[in-house]
Enzyme design. Structure first.
Site, short mmCIF file in Angstrom:
data_model
loop_
_atom_site.label_atom_id
_atom_site.label_comp_id
_atom_site.label_asym_id
_atom_site.label_seq_id
_atom_site.Cartn_x
_atom_site.Cartn_y
_atom_site.Cartn_z
N ASP A 1 0.85 -1.19 0.00
CA ASP A 1 0.00 0.00 0.00
C ASP A 1 0.88 1.24 0.00
O ASP A 1 2.04 1.19 0.46
CB ASP A 1 -0.93 0.02 1.22
CG ASP A 1 -2.13 0.95 1.02
OD1 ASP A 1 -2.42 1.30 -0.13
OD2 ASP A 1 -2.76 1.32 2.02
N GLY A 2 0.34 2.33 -0.53
CA GLY A 2 1.03 3.61 -0.54
C GLY A 2 0.12 4.71 -0.08
O GLY A 2 -1.11 4.57 -0.09
N GLU B 1 2.31 3.93 -4.15
CA GLU B 1 1.76 2.60 -4.44
C GLU B 1 2.76 1.79 -5.26
O GLU B 1 2.96 0.59 -5.02
CB GLU B 1 0.45 2.74 -5.21
CG GLU B 1 -0.69 3.41 -4.43
CD GLU B 1 -1.41 2.48 -3.49
OE1 GLU B 1 -0.95 1.32 -3.30
OE2 GLU B 1 -2.43 2.90 -2.93
N ASP C 1 -4.29 -2.59 -3.55
CA ASP C 1 -5.57 -1.92 -3.77
C ASP C 1 -5.48 -0.80 -4.81
O ASP C 1 -6.36 0.05 -4.89
CB ASP C 1 -6.15 -1.38 -2.45
CG ASP C 1 -5.26 -0.33 -1.79
OD1 ASP C 1 -4.30 0.14 -2.43
OD2 ASP C 1 -5.54 0.03 -0.63
N HIS D 1 -9.19 -0.60 2.14
CA HIS D 1 -9.77 -0.26 3.43
C HIS D 1 -11.09 -1.00 3.69
O HIS D 1 -12.05 -0.45 4.19
CB HIS D 1 -9.98 1.25 3.55
CG HIS D 1 -8.80 2.05 3.11
ND1 HIS D 1 -7.51 1.73 3.49
CD2 HIS D 1 -8.70 3.13 2.29
CE1 HIS D 1 -6.67 2.61 2.94
NE2 HIS D 1 -7.36 3.44 2.20
N ASP E 1 -1.24 -0.08 5.16
CA ASP E 1 -1.63 1.33 5.24
C ASP E 1 -1.08 1.98 6.50
O ASP E 1 -0.64 3.13 6.48
CB ASP E 1 -3.15 1.46 5.21
CG ASP E 1 -3.61 2.90 5.23
OD1 ASP E 1 -3.57 3.55 4.17
OD2 ASP E 1 -3.99 3.40 6.31
#
Length: 248
Positions: A16-17, A59, A89, A143, A153
Site C-alpha cells: 500500500d502507498g 503505491e 488496492d 480499506h 496502510d
C-alpha cells in the site's frame, strides 16, 4: 493467530502507498510472506517515507521495494519455481504493470495523446523488479478490513511502529483475516481510521486497556489468545472503542 496453510512455492505480498496532499508527505509499506530454505514460513514488513510525492508513486514504490531482496533469498532455479501473489488496492499499478507498460515502452514512453508517461522512472523500475517472475496480481478493495492491506496502510502512513521480521507463527495477526478484529487502524464503525494515533485500545481476557504507543499495545496483545486491538484518533473515539471492546 490461527494456522495459515500456504503453498511452499508461493510468496504472498501485500502493499500500500499513501500521500497526504497528493503531492505532499507520503510513504509506502509492504508485507512479504515467504518460505525460507527449510520451508519455514517467514514474514517481513518494510516501509519508507518520501516528500513531496504522490499516492500513485508510493503505491508503485511499495511493490518495487517488496520485490527487492528475493534475489538474495533464492537462486535462479528456486526463483523459477516460485509464484508471487501480489495483493494491492491500486488499480493504477495493477493495470499499468499488466497492460499499459507494454504499449508505453513500445511507443518510447509516451501516451496515446503523445504526452510523456507519468512516473516513467518507477514504471521502468517495476518492470525490472518483476521481469521473469511468475506473478498473480490480486486487486483488493481498499480499506475493506483485510488485515494485510490495513497493516500496510499503517506502515505507509507512518503509524506502523516497529516493523516485524520473523516467523509467520510469531506474527501478531493473521494477514488474511477479513473480520476487522485485531486490525490496527480499524475504527469502531468498521471504517478505515486514517491519521496519527491518539491511542490504541486493547482487550485481553475481557480486560480493556488503553496505550499511548503501538509498541506498548503490541507487547500486551502478542501471543494473547483472542486479543483485540484498535486505533483511536481522538479522545471521543477512544471512549467509543473502550465501550465496544468491553462488550466483546
Amino acid at each position: 493467530m490461527g494456522v495459515i496453510v500456504m503453498n511452499s512455492n508461493e510468496i504472498t505480498i501485500f502493499t500500500d502507498g499513501s500521500s497526504r496532499g497528493n503531492p505532499g508527505p507520503g510513504g509506502w509499506g509492504y508485507i512479504a510472506i515467504y518460505p525460507n530454505a527449510t520451508g519455514e514460513m517467514r514474514v517481513e514488513e518494510g516501509g519508507g517515507e518520501e516528500s513531496p510525492t504522490t499516492n500513485n508513486r508510493m503505491e508503485m514504490m511499495a511493490v518495487i521495494k517488496a520485490f527487492e531482496g528475493f534475489d538474495v533469498y533464492y537462486d535462479k532455479a528456486q526463483m523459477a519455481e516460485k509464484t508471487f501473489v501480489v495483493r494491492l488496492d491500486s488499480s493504477y499499478v495493477m493495470k499499468g504493470i499488466t497492460a499499459w507498460v507494454f504499449g508505453w515502452e513500445k511507443n518510447g514512453w509516451v501516451t496515446s495523446t503523445k504526452d510523456p508517461v507519468s512516473n516513467v522512472d518507477l514504471w521502468k523500475a517495476l518492470m525490472s523488479a518483476t521481469r521473469g517472475k511468475k506473478i498473480e496480481w490480486k486487486l483488493l478493495k481498499g480499506h475493506a478490513g483485510i488485515a494485510g492491506n490495513e497493516r500496510c496502510d499503517e506502515i505507509a502512513t507512518g503509524n506502523g511502529g516497529d516493523l516485524f521480521k520473523g516467523k509467520l507463527s510469531d506474527y501478531h495477526f493473521d494477514p488474511f483475516d477479513i473480520t476487522m478484529s485485531g486490525i490496527v487502524g480499524a475504527s469502531a464503525s468498521g471504517k478505515k481510521n486514517k491519521g496519527k494515533a491518539y491511542s490504541y485500545v486493547s482487550q485481553v481476557d475481557g480486560l480493556v486497556m488503553t496505550h499511548k504507543t503501538w509498541e506498548e499495545c503490541k507487547r500486551r496483545v502478542d501471543g494473547a489468545k483472542g486479543a483485540r486491538f484498535k486505533k483511536a484518533l481522538n479522545a471521543d473515539e477512544e471512549k467509543e472503542l473502550i465501550k465496544s471492546l468491553g462488550k466483546i
